[in-house]
Design a protein around this motif. Structure first.
Motif, mmCIF file in Angstrom:
data_model
loop_
_atom_site.group_PDB
_atom_site.id
_atom_site.type_symbol
_atom_site.label_atom_id
_atom_site.label_comp_id
_atom_site.label_asym_id
_atom_site.label_seq_id
_atom_site.Cartn_x
_atom_site.Cartn_y
_atom_site.Cartn_z
ATOM 1 N N LEU A 92 -5.386 1.188 -9.352
ATOM 2 C CA LEU A 92 -6.552 0.714 -8.612
ATOM 3 C C LEU A 92 -6.391 1.008 -7.124
ATOM 4 O O LEU A 92 -7.318 1.507 -6.475
ATOM 5 C CB LEU A 92 -6.761 -0.780 -8.840
ATOM 6 C CG LEU A 92 -7.954 -1.412 -8.104
ATOM 7 C CD1 LEU A 92 -9.252 -0.698 -8.456
ATOM 8 C CD2 LEU A 92 -8.063 -2.900 -8.413
ATOM 9 N N LEU A 93 -5.216 0.724 -6.573
ATOM 10 C CA LEU A 93 -4.979 1.006 -5.152
ATOM 11 C C LEU A 93 -5.075 2.496 -4.858
ATOM 12 O O LEU A 93 -5.532 2.898 -3.779
ATOM 13 C CB LEU A 93 -3.610 0.473 -4.728
ATOM 14 C CG LEU A 93 -3.581 -0.895 -4.030
ATOM 15 C CD1 LEU A 93 -4.259 -0.836 -2.682
ATOM 16 C CD2 LEU A 93 -4.210 -1.975 -4.897
ATOM 17 N N ASN A 94 -4.662 3.327 -5.809
ATOM 18 C CA ASN A 94 -4.735 4.781 -5.592
ATOM 19 C C ASN A 94 -6.166 5.261 -5.405
ATOM 20 O O ASN A 94 -6.464 6.051 -4.501
ATOM 21 C CB ASN A 94 -4.079 5.518 -6.758
ATOM 22 C CG ASN A 94 -2.555 5.477 -6.691
ATOM 23 O OD1 ASN A 94 -1.980 5.125 -5.672
ATOM 24 N ND2 ASN A 94 -1.918 5.824 -7.786
ATOM 25 N N ILE A 95 -7.072 4.830 -6.276
ATOM 26 C CA ILE A 95 -8.453 5.313 -6.127
ATOM 27 C C ILE A 95 -9.129 4.672 -4.911
ATOM 28 O O ILE A 95 -9.964 5.303 -4.258
ATOM 29 C CB ILE A 95 -9.303 5.114 -7.410
ATOM 30 C CG1 ILE A 95 -9.475 3.635 -7.761
ATOM 31 C CG2 ILE A 95 -8.714 5.887 -8.573
ATOM 32 C CD1 ILE A 95 -10.515 3.413 -8.851
ATOM 33 N N MET A 96 -8.760 3.431 -4.587
ATOM 34 C CA MET A 96 -9.327 2.805 -3.394
ATOM 35 C C MET A 96 -8.877 3.540 -2.136
ATOM 36 O O MET A 96 -9.676 3.850 -1.251
ATOM 37 C CB MET A 96 -8.916 1.335 -3.323
ATOM 38 C CG MET A 96 -9.549 0.453 -4.395
ATOM 39 S SD MET A 96 -8.887 -1.239 -4.407
ATOM 40 C CE MET A 96 -9.556 -1.903 -2.864
ATOM 41 N N THR A 97 -7.595 3.812 -2.049
ATOM 42 C CA THR A 97 -7.037 4.477 -0.867
ATOM 43 C C THR A 97 -7.582 5.885 -0.703
ATOM 44 O O THR A 97 -7.906 6.326 0.411
ATOM 45 C CB THR A 97 -5.499 4.531 -0.966
ATOM 46 O OG1 THR A 97 -4.983 3.202 -1.092
ATOM 47 C CG2 THR A 97 -4.900 5.181 0.269
ATOM 48 N N LEU B 48 0.788 -1.231 0.000
ATOM 49 C CA LEU B 48 0.000 0.000 0.000
ATOM 50 C C LEU B 48 0.821 1.284 0.000
ATOM 51 O O LEU B 48 0.286 2.342 -0.354
ATOM 52 C CB LEU B 48 -0.938 0.003 1.208
ATOM 53 C CG LEU B 48 -1.990 -1.111 1.173
ATOM 54 C CD1 LEU B 48 -2.598 -1.323 2.548
ATOM 55 C CD2 LEU B 48 -3.065 -0.806 0.162
ATOM 56 N N LEU B 49 2.062 1.232 0.390
ATOM 57 C CA LEU B 49 2.893 2.435 0.354
ATOM 58 C C LEU B 49 3.814 2.428 -0.862
ATOM 59 O O LEU B 49 3.767 3.323 -1.694
ATOM 60 C CB LEU B 49 3.707 2.560 1.652
ATOM 61 C CG LEU B 49 2.894 2.748 2.938
ATOM 62 C CD1 LEU B 49 3.819 2.894 4.136
ATOM 63 C CD2 LEU B 49 1.972 3.956 2.844
ATOM 64 N N ASP B 50 4.651 1.405 -0.949
ATOM 65 C CA ASP B 50 5.555 1.308 -2.107
ATOM 66 C C ASP B 50 4.828 0.788 -3.341
ATOM 67 O O ASP B 50 5.201 1.098 -4.467
ATOM 68 C CB ASP B 50 6.737 0.393 -1.776
ATOM 69 C CG ASP B 50 7.545 0.904 -0.599
ATOM 70 O OD1 ASP B 50 7.550 2.133 -0.382
ATOM 71 O OD2 ASP B 50 8.163 0.086 0.103
ATOM 72 N N LYS B 51 3.819 -0.041 -3.124
ATOM 73 C CA LYS B 51 3.019 -0.635 -4.209
ATOM 74 C C LYS B 51 3.918 -1.322 -5.250
ATOM 75 O O LYS B 51 3.683 -1.205 -6.455
ATOM 76 C CB LYS B 51 2.148 0.415 -4.902
ATOM 77 C CG LYS B 51 1.154 1.123 -3.984
ATOM 78 C CD LYS B 51 0.249 2.062 -4.773
ATOM 79 C CE LYS B 51 -0.697 2.834 -3.882
ATOM 80 N NZ LYS B 51 -0.026 3.910 -3.140
ATOM 81 N N ASP B 52 4.926 -2.040 -4.754
ATOM 82 C CA ASP B 52 5.860 -2.691 -5.682
ATOM 83 C C ASP B 52 5.693 -4.204 -5.703
ATOM 84 O O ASP B 52 6.594 -4.933 -6.114
ATOM 85 C CB ASP B 52 7.306 -2.331 -5.316
ATOM 86 C CG ASP B 52 7.702 -2.798 -3.915
ATOM 87 O OD1 ASP B 52 6.834 -3.354 -3.206
ATOM 88 O OD2 ASP B 52 8.869 -2.613 -3.546
ATOM 89 N N VAL B 53 4.509 -4.663 -5.297
ATOM 90 C CA VAL B 53 4.283 -6.107 -5.234
ATOM 91 C C VAL B 53 4.313 -6.752 -6.622
ATOM 92 O O VAL B 53 4.640 -7.921 -6.765
ATOM 93 C CB VAL B 53 2.944 -6.397 -4.511
ATOM 94 C CG1 VAL B 53 1.759 -5.971 -5.343
ATOM 95 C CG2 VAL B 53 2.828 -7.864 -4.152
#
Length: 547
Positions: A328-333, A310-315
């Motif tokens: 996607l994580l950006n709009i969810m967060t 959720l922070l680095d989003k490098d998964v």
């Protein structure tokens, strides 16, 4: 319970040769911010000089004797005591009169007293000992602090505290400074509670907390896990440093949220009690996680997962879907109404790592948003997220979770809800952002700041408007608040342009103002805006969102 001593005392006694203090390793670093320091100074300065001024209760654990005095570990009150020492140092360096100056320094640094067997010693031992010794406990230290180069947030907070107090004192005369020193020494009082046993001191700490004083739950949880009863002395410093590093990396607010997320992951039920009691009764006492080293290492593991996801989003770093995942994580967060969806993501990764992680997040997001649109209460949404956590726990393969019934919702009712008037709904903006996400090429990361929802067909149309050539009053009423007629702008609305006819609106209002939104840009490709256009758009949008 061992003997408990309690007494109301003035600061001149608290900072006399009867008391020496140390801050235990499990305590958090100095964290008072400028607002806290300013409030403390103003409260003291404006208090009635003819009456006592109460500075609160401190809880101490007696450690050893030093001459005629005693050394105490501060269980509660270290932030206040440290700040008072900084204030005394600033007063020492601001006052000119030698007697006042020496009196303040004696409250900060104990001179050697051979007669009473008291060694030369600082009044309080803090974690940033060298920094504090140089700029606070040493004569003229607060004057020299302008040359300091803080190495961490605790040192920065100390510098800020000094600067606040120096600024306040700069506006006072020498007589006013002397009067303030007398007031602080003689009439500012605390209640101290002391016991020799750590467990008893800790119980007092939690009792005071339950009575509403401003103590953080995470500090008590920290003390519980860094207690000598659960960790040997050789490990205590190492794990105290690890705890502090986790909190430093995440920041206090996010750190507390992570503590809460872990509770949710382990308990998998809506919180029914204070988080400390739930950790004690539902996690530690049931051996889900052991106190001490195990819990702190467990916390550090989830911190790494949170950062990665959720922070680095490098998964998915290097994967062709990496940017799709990030967007996607950006709009969810940024735009979902709560963070109840985060514990399932953290737990899924702990169980299955990168295996179908994007597919899982898409399914989770659809479920969460569907519940939101369908009007499911926030309590029921939490229950549904906990059902997903339980499914993750029971599953051996990722597909068992992704394709599970816990991800399901009534598609027919969802379609009907989205097909209605959505402009005034709380989820309107999110659905429009989701459409942007679904229709965009994910070649760059996208973050959205100022956005507004715009009607293409205006909300108000009078009989003389060119819009009446395409829309009857009934058709206008039917279409104006539908999702097909709504777009996002990356700037605030220009209400004076909102009633333009379609051709002029495109040129004067939309063009050059919607560059961040690919769907909005498509408006420029339309030559007309009619019921037929809207019917087709509505059909396509519903199909895209529901599937």
């Amino acid at each position: 319970m061992s003997v408990i001593i309690g007494e109301k005392i003035s600061l001149k006694k608290l900072f006399s040769d009867e008391f020496f203090f140390m801050i235990p390793e499990y305590q958090r670093p100095y964290s008072w911010e400028e607002e806290n320091c300013e409030q403390l100074f103003d409260d003291i300065y404006e208090s009635n000089r003819n009456n006592e001024y109460f500075l609160g209760t401190i809880i101490l654990q007696e450690l050893e004797g030093i001459g005629t005095g005693k050394k105490y570990a501060i269980i509660d009150g270290q932030q206040r005591i440290t700040t008072l020492q900084i204030l005394l140092a600033c007063l020492r360096d601001a006052v000119i009169d030698t007697q006042f100056k020496n009196s303040n320094q004696d409250k900060i640094f104990q001179k050697e007293n051979l007669a009473d067997g008291i060694p030369e010693k600082v009044r309080i031992e803090v974690k940033e000992s060298l920094f504090f010794r140089k700029y606070i406990q040493q004569d003229n230290g607060t004057v020299e602090i302008k040359e300091a180069a803080p190495k961490n947030s605790a040192q920065e907070n100390m510098v800020n505290a000094v600067n606040i107090f120096k600024y306040k004192l700069a506006n006072l005369t020498q007589l006013q400074i002397q009067s303030l020193i007398q007031h602080i020494s003689q009439r500012c009082i605390v209640i101290y509670i002391a016991t020799k046993n750590f467990e008893d001191a800790f119980k007092l700490f939690t009792i005071v907390n339950d009575r509403g004083l401003q103590l953080r739950r995470v500090d008590i949880l920290k003390a519980t896990n860094l207690s000598p009863s659960v960790m040997n002395e050789s490990d205590l410093k190492k794990y105290a440093a690890l705890w502090e590093q986790i909190e430093e990396d995440l920041g206090s607010e996010l750190f507390e949220k992570l503590i809460s997320y872990i509770r949710t992951i382990e308990v998998k039920e809506k919180a029914k009690d204070d988080i400390l009691k739930e950790y004690e009764n539902l996690i530690f006492s049931k051996n889900k996680i052991l106190k001490g080293k195990d819990f702190i290492e467990y916390l550090n593991n989830y911190k790494a997962i949170y950062e990665k996801l959720l922070l680095d989003k490098d998964v998915l770093k290097g994967d062709s879907r990496e940017i799709e995942y990030i967007n996607l994580l950006n709009i969810m967060t940024d735009f979902l109404p709560s963070t109840d969806w985060i514990p399932p993501i953290l737990y899924y990764y702990k169980r299955f790592k990168e295996e179908k992680i994007l597919e899982f997040i898409k399914a989770l997001e659809r479920k969460f948003v569907a519940d939101w649109v369908l009007g499911v209460t926030s309590t029921k949404r939490v229950v549904n997220m906990n059902s997903i956590l339980r499914k993750i726990e029971m599953s051996n393969k990722s597909d068992e979770v992704i394709k599970s019934e816990v991800m399901g919702f009534d598609i027919r009712i969802l379609r009907d809800k989205i097909n209605g008037d959505i402009y005034s709904e709380s989820y309107c903006k999110y659905l429009l952002l989701k459409l942007e996400y679904l229709e965009s090429e994910h070649n760059i990361e996208r973050r959205y700041n100022t956005i507004s929802v715009e009607h293409v067909l205006p909300q108000s149309v009078n009989d003389k408007s060119p819009w009446r050539n395409c829309f009857s009053e009934e058709e206008h009423s039917n279409w104006k608040h539908k999702i097909a007629n709504l777009i996002l702008l990356s700037k605030r609305k220009n209400s004076s342009a909102s009633n333009y006819e379609f051709k002029n609106k495109k040129e004067r209002y939309f063009k050059g103002r919607i560059s961040d939104f690919s769907r909005s840009q498509k408006i420029l490709t339309y030559t007309e805006w009619t019921c037929k256009v809207l019917e087709k758009r509505q059909e396509d949008i519903i199909k895209l969102l529901v599937q």
